[in-house]
Enzyme design. Structure first.
Site, short mmCIF file in Angstrom:
data_model
loop_
_atom_site.label_atom_id
_atom_site.label_comp_id
_atom_site.label_asym_id
_atom_site.label_seq_id
_atom_site.Cartn_x
_atom_site.Cartn_y
_atom_site.Cartn_z
N SER A 17 0.81 -1.22 0.00
CA SER A 17 0.00 0.00 0.00
C SER A 17 0.84 1.27 0.00
O SER A 17 0.39 2.31 -0.50
CB SER A 17 -0.93 0.00 1.21
OG SER A 17 -0.20 -0.14 2.41
N ASP A 188 5.63 13.35 11.71
CA ASP A 188 5.82 14.14 10.50
C ASP A 188 5.89 13.25 9.26
O ASP A 188 5.53 13.69 8.16
CB ASP A 188 7.13 14.94 10.58
CG ASP A 188 7.19 15.87 11.78
OD1 ASP A 188 6.13 16.28 12.27
OD2 ASP A 188 8.31 16.16 12.22
N HIS A 195 1.68 4.24 6.98
CA HIS A 195 1.80 4.83 5.65
C HIS A 195 2.48 6.19 5.73
O HIS A 195 2.41 6.88 6.76
CB HIS A 195 0.42 4.96 5.01
CG HIS A 195 -0.26 3.63 4.85
ND1 HIS A 195 -1.24 3.19 5.73
CD2 HIS A 195 -0.08 2.64 3.95
CE1 HIS A 195 -1.63 1.97 5.35
NE2 HIS A 195 -0.94 1.62 4.27
#
Length: 240
Positions: A17, A188, A195
């Protein structure tokens, strides 16, 4: 003038992903597509939730097609797998792959790539298990940083073993360096604990671009496909 869809060579991005979702701001698909417009196509073959065992037959299929006459000509190949292989055993996700099987699968995927095609192998990223579990509504963490670190190290070891067959993109180490600065936070770089954010992809890009440039795949080293518009106008076209 006919337009051939096979005119461009391609950079193929194979992964899970984190690759599939990289068509966002600063994402690898987005930035490479812009960087190589009219020079190389960028083919995203990311599959959300997949591990190396699931991706292996797809990689075989891609190279079987690429090997056919008139098939896709590949200029470079990125492989970004391991985040799902490193899921903890005995958790509901059922994506986990034993470390030795991960290495064997990754090695076989790399072996499919012709020796003339550069391969960039990206380590899995550092993860934030508690944040990921909270995002997913999991009662128990299905991932751990320590376990994922084992897969990142196995990725490094495999690339070292293969010598010049593959190039390492050590995203884990880069994130570790980023985190070591007290003014920085992994929030951050990670959208949901797994992800990448746009900043996370920017960090990944800083690792990949120098390798591509070293491999003579800097945009300035490549010719544009088809002539500039000013040279494409038929000579017998009257002036406006």
């Amino acid at each position: 003038m006919s337009i051939s869809l096979s005119k461009h060579k391609a950079i193929v991005l194979l992964g899970d992903s984190i690759t599939e979702f990289s068509n966002v701001q600063h994402g690898l698909t987005t930035v490479l597509s812009d960087r190589y417009i009219r020079k190389l196509d960028v083919v995203n073959r990311g599959f959300s939730g997949y591990n190396t065992a699931m991706v292996l037959p797809i990689a075989k299929e891609i190279f079987a097609e690429a090997g056919k006459s008139g098939g896709l000509e590949i200029a470079a190949w990125t492989i970004f797998l391991g985040a799902n292989d490193a899921v903890l055993f005995n958790t509901p996700s059922r994506q986990s792959i034993p470390l030795d099987a991960y290495v064997a699968n990754l090695k076989e995927i790399i072996s499919l790539v012709p020796s003339s095609v550069p391969v960039l192998v990206i380590t899995p990223p550092i993860i934030q298990p508690h944040r990921w579990s909270a995002e997913r509504g999991l009662a128990v963490d299905d991932r751990s940083e320590a376990n994922t670190a084992r897969y990142a190290q196995a990725c490094r070891d495999l690339v070292a073993e293969l010598g010049g067959k593959a190039r390492l993109v050590d995203l884990w180490k880069a994130m570790e360096t980023y985190r070591s600065d007290s003014s920085n936070n992994l929030d951050d770089l990670l959208l949901d604990g797994l992800h990448l954010t746009p900043e996370g992809y920017k960090l990944l890009n800083t690792l990949i671009f120098p390798i591509l440039d070293e491999l003579k795949l800097h945009p300035d080293d490549l010719e544009k496909t088809y002539p500039d518009w000013s040279n494409a106008i038929p000579e017998d076209t009257p002036p406006a």
